[in-house]
Design a protein around this motif. Sequence first.
Motif, PDB file in Angstrom:
ATOM      1  N   GLU A 175       0.860  -1.185   0.000  1.00 40.99           N
ATOM      2  CA  GLU A 175       0.000   0.000   0.000  1.00 40.99           C
ATOM      3  C   GLU A 175       0.897   1.235   0.000  1.00 40.99           C
ATOM      4  O   GLU A 175       1.032   1.921   1.000  1.00 40.99           O
ATOM      5  N   ASN A 187      -2.183   5.447   3.383  1.00 46.27           N
ATOM      6  CA  ASN A 187      -1.586   4.505   4.330  1.00 46.27           C
ATOM      7  C   ASN A 187      -0.967   5.304   5.486  1.00 46.27           C
ATOM      8  O   ASN A 187       0.139   5.830   5.362  1.00 46.27           O
ATOM      9  N   ASN A 229       0.810   4.369  -0.970  1.00 48.25           N
ATOM     10  CA  ASN A 229       0.019   5.524  -1.378  1.00 48.25           C
ATOM     11  C   ASN A 229      -0.193   6.449  -0.181  1.00 48.25           C
ATOM     12  O   ASN A 229       0.222   6.149   0.935  1.00 48.25           O
TER      13      ASN A 229
END
Length: 107
Positions: free
Chosen positions: A63, A68, A65
């Motif tokens: 994740e 997160n 991005n």
Amino acid sequence: MNYALMIGGMAVVTVLVKALFFILGDRIVFPRWLSLALSFVPVTVLTAIITPMILAPHDKGLELNTHNPQLLASLVTIVVCVLSRRQMLTIVAGLLSFFFFQWQLAH
């Protein structure tokens, strides 16, 4: 009954391994290269535990991005650590930034 024996055996082995270093104390002298290698074990183990929780917190792949909070807080924590070199400030900044990003992303 097998579980109790297994847990008991693991406890005995763990205590013996840890107690051996205390009992023998300074009589055990490791080569310089081994002492140097062993000094990296705590950092390596901690990194191996924390990295998956930061990069894949929901066990659904990476994740990487801005949604997160673990990743965002870890980046803030790294910056604070590099700039300040103060352990308590780094811990507080990491915790506060994690809770802030978690709260911010929940809304």
